[in-house]
Enzyme design. Structure first.
Site, PDB file in Angstrom:
ATOM      1  N   GLU A   1       0.843  -1.203   0.000  1.00 28.81           N
ATOM      2  CA  GLU A   1       0.000   0.000   0.000  1.00 28.81           C
ATOM      3  C   GLU A   1       0.873   1.245   0.000  1.00 28.81           C
ATOM      4  OE1 GLU A   1      -0.136   2.222   2.642  1.00 28.81           O
ATOM      5  OE2 GLU A   1       1.102   1.102   4.052  1.00 28.81           O
TER       6      GLU A   1
ATOM      7  N   ARG B   1      -1.706   7.610   2.201  1.00 28.67           N
ATOM      8  CA  ARG B   1      -1.281   8.592   3.186  1.00 28.67           C
ATOM      9  C   ARG B   1      -2.439   8.871   4.132  1.00 28.67           C
ATOM     10  NH1 ARG B   1      -0.239  13.317  -0.845  1.00 28.67           N
ATOM     11  NH2 ARG B   1      -2.139  12.331  -1.634  1.00 28.67           N
TER      12      ARG B   1
ATOM     13  N   CYS C   1       4.355   5.389   9.286  1.00 28.20           N
ATOM     14  CA  CYS C   1       5.051   4.798   8.127  1.00 28.20           C
ATOM     15  C   CYS C   1       6.521   5.176   8.044  1.00 28.20           C
ATOM     16  CB  CYS C   1       4.329   5.191   6.835  1.00 28.20           C
ATOM     17  SG  CYS C   1       2.729   4.377   6.643  1.00 28.20           S
TER      18      CYS C   1
END
Length: 443
Positions: free
Chosen positions: A149, A152, A258
């Site tokens: 993936e 955001r 992330c």
């Protein structure tokens, strides 16, 4: 297509809802029965613009459902998507417990051929390891694939429905074709590669973006010393097509779930094969130190912070999300407390999450932005929520004990500051008021 999505965090829930929006029948699975009950009541456990409306619509259409029973969810599925978390261990490596647990359960639940897809961010070689875990528990045929993936937080729905590209890692034409057909409505940019390369593409992409952020922050720090304006510098750089304008906005660094996790994980992946990733180590170090520039500016403006009342606008790591994981605000507020200041904080969405990790009684929590600045010796903008940018800065100035504004996101323009009389400290841009005013007339 009948799809089972395992995991209802950011990746799993957004992916499941968006796959349903494409017309597929999707069952989202989570072991957390309380979360499943929330979802069945129409309560979305994460803040993500547009997600609730899309989820509600697809539940009404009968295309989306939730369960904690993986075996039942897989009974009619053609495709099983693993989207559980891979949080960092103290070493920086990804914690694979949830992936391994799901793999074992999938192996026990397989009753016919299915394609198993890992969407979670995982170290190179994970698909092969998961294949072994599943194969040890079933005689049913299955295949593995990787579809990392790239969403955001804050724009996850749009990123999923309108992606730049879809990366498909597959070992067979059958698996590749299935995933191409699933994603073809989203984009023509369907990149098919081997599984290990697909796993690496995710880490390499995030590491490169993190590098751009740390690079422009280093340039900003130099700009402050030589009298240049980093916004002008970044604008000139970004017009070069080889560089591009994205991720060249100076500030207090990246945070969230992330970039911090993936950069450290890639450093560890490199270390596991005896490679010293010096560049990425520096990126991480620069990002960590950048957030403390806010403290340096406060000390420059106030001389000391003992007994000072410091307003904080923004706790989430970025706007349009309630995620405070590795948010710069965490360490900035910790440092303020160490130096004897009283942080007075506001965030439109993220305060409940922040309270769970920062329960210090010395923190003052405010329900409105103006409440936070009343009587404050300085204001620090840490998250550029739009409601902060709409505030009348003259009203803010009148409410403060000292008109000192530390703009950690370079969010305010000269036009917005016109009429107010702040000692204004941005990142990599010239301060708009004389520092002597802040130091001698305001203390």
């Amino acid at each position: 297509m009948n799809i089972t999505v395992v995991g209802t965090g950011y990746v799993g829930l957004v992916s499941g809802v968006c796959y349903a929006e494409l017309g597929n029948r999707v069952v989202c699975v989570d072991k957390d029965a309380h979360k499943i009950m929330q979802l069945e009541r129409g309560e979305i456990p994460i803040y993500e613009p547009g997600l609730k409306e899309l989820a509600d619509a697809n539940v009404r259409r009968g295309r989306l459902s939730y369960t904690s029973d993986l075996h039942e969810a897989m009974r009619l599925s053609e495709l099983v998507i693993i989207a559980v978390g891979t949080p960092p261990l103290p070493s920086g490596e990804a914690d694979m417990r949830y992936i391994e647990s799901v793999a074992a359960e999938i192996g026990e639940a397989l009753g016919h051929y299915q394609l198993i897809v890992i969407k979670s961010t995982v170290p190179v070689g994970t698909n092969e390891a998961v294949r072994g875990l599943i194969a040890a528990r079933t005689r049913q045929p299955f295949e593995m694939a990787s579809v990392p993936e790239f969403l955001r937080e804050g724009s996850a729905v749009q990123d999923t429905l309108h992606p730049d590209r879809i990366v498909i890692g597959a070992d067979s034409s059958r698996a590749a074709h299935t995933l191409q057909e699933l994603h073809r409505p989203l984009t023509d940019q369907l990149i098919v590669t081997d599984i290990r390369s697909a796993e690496m593409i995710k880490y390499a992409s995030n590491a490169f973006l993190a590098t751009k952020i740390s690079f422009i922050n280093e340039i900003a720090n130099i700009c402050e010393k030589v009298g240049a304006d980093v916004t002008e510098v970044a604008g000139g750089m970004g017009l070069d097509r080889r560089i591009g304008a994205a991720f060249l906005r100076a500030g207090i660094g990246y945070g969230g779930s992330c970039f911090p996790k993936d950069t450290k994980a890639l450093i560890q992946i490199a270390g596991n094969v005896a490679y010293d990733f010096k560049l990425l180590k520096s990126v991480v170090e620069v990002n960590h130190m950048q957030r403390f520039g806010v403290i340096d500016k406060l000390l420059r403006a106030l001389g000391h912070l003992q007994g000072r009342r410091v307003a904080i606008w923004g706790l989430a790591f970025k706007p349009e999300t309630d995620d405070v994981r590795d948010a710069p605000a965490i360490e900035i507020i910790e440092r303020l407390l160490e130096l004897g200041a009283t942080p007075v904080v506001h965030d439109p969405i993220a305060m409940p999450n922040f309270r769970r990790i920062a329960a210090d009684p010395r923190i003052v929590w405010c329900e409105q932005p103006l409440d936070a600045v009343r009587g404050a010796d300085a204001l620090c903008l840490l998250t550029e929520w739009s409601q902060y940018l709409r505030q009348d800065l003259r009203e803010v100035e009148r409410a403060m004990a000292r008109p000192i504004l530390i703009d950690g996101r370079n969010a305010y323009s000269a036009e917005q500051l016109a009429g107010a009389h702040f000692a204004y400290y941005p990142v990599g841009r010239p301060a708009m008021n004389n520092e002597d005013i802040a130091l001698h007339e305001l203390i």
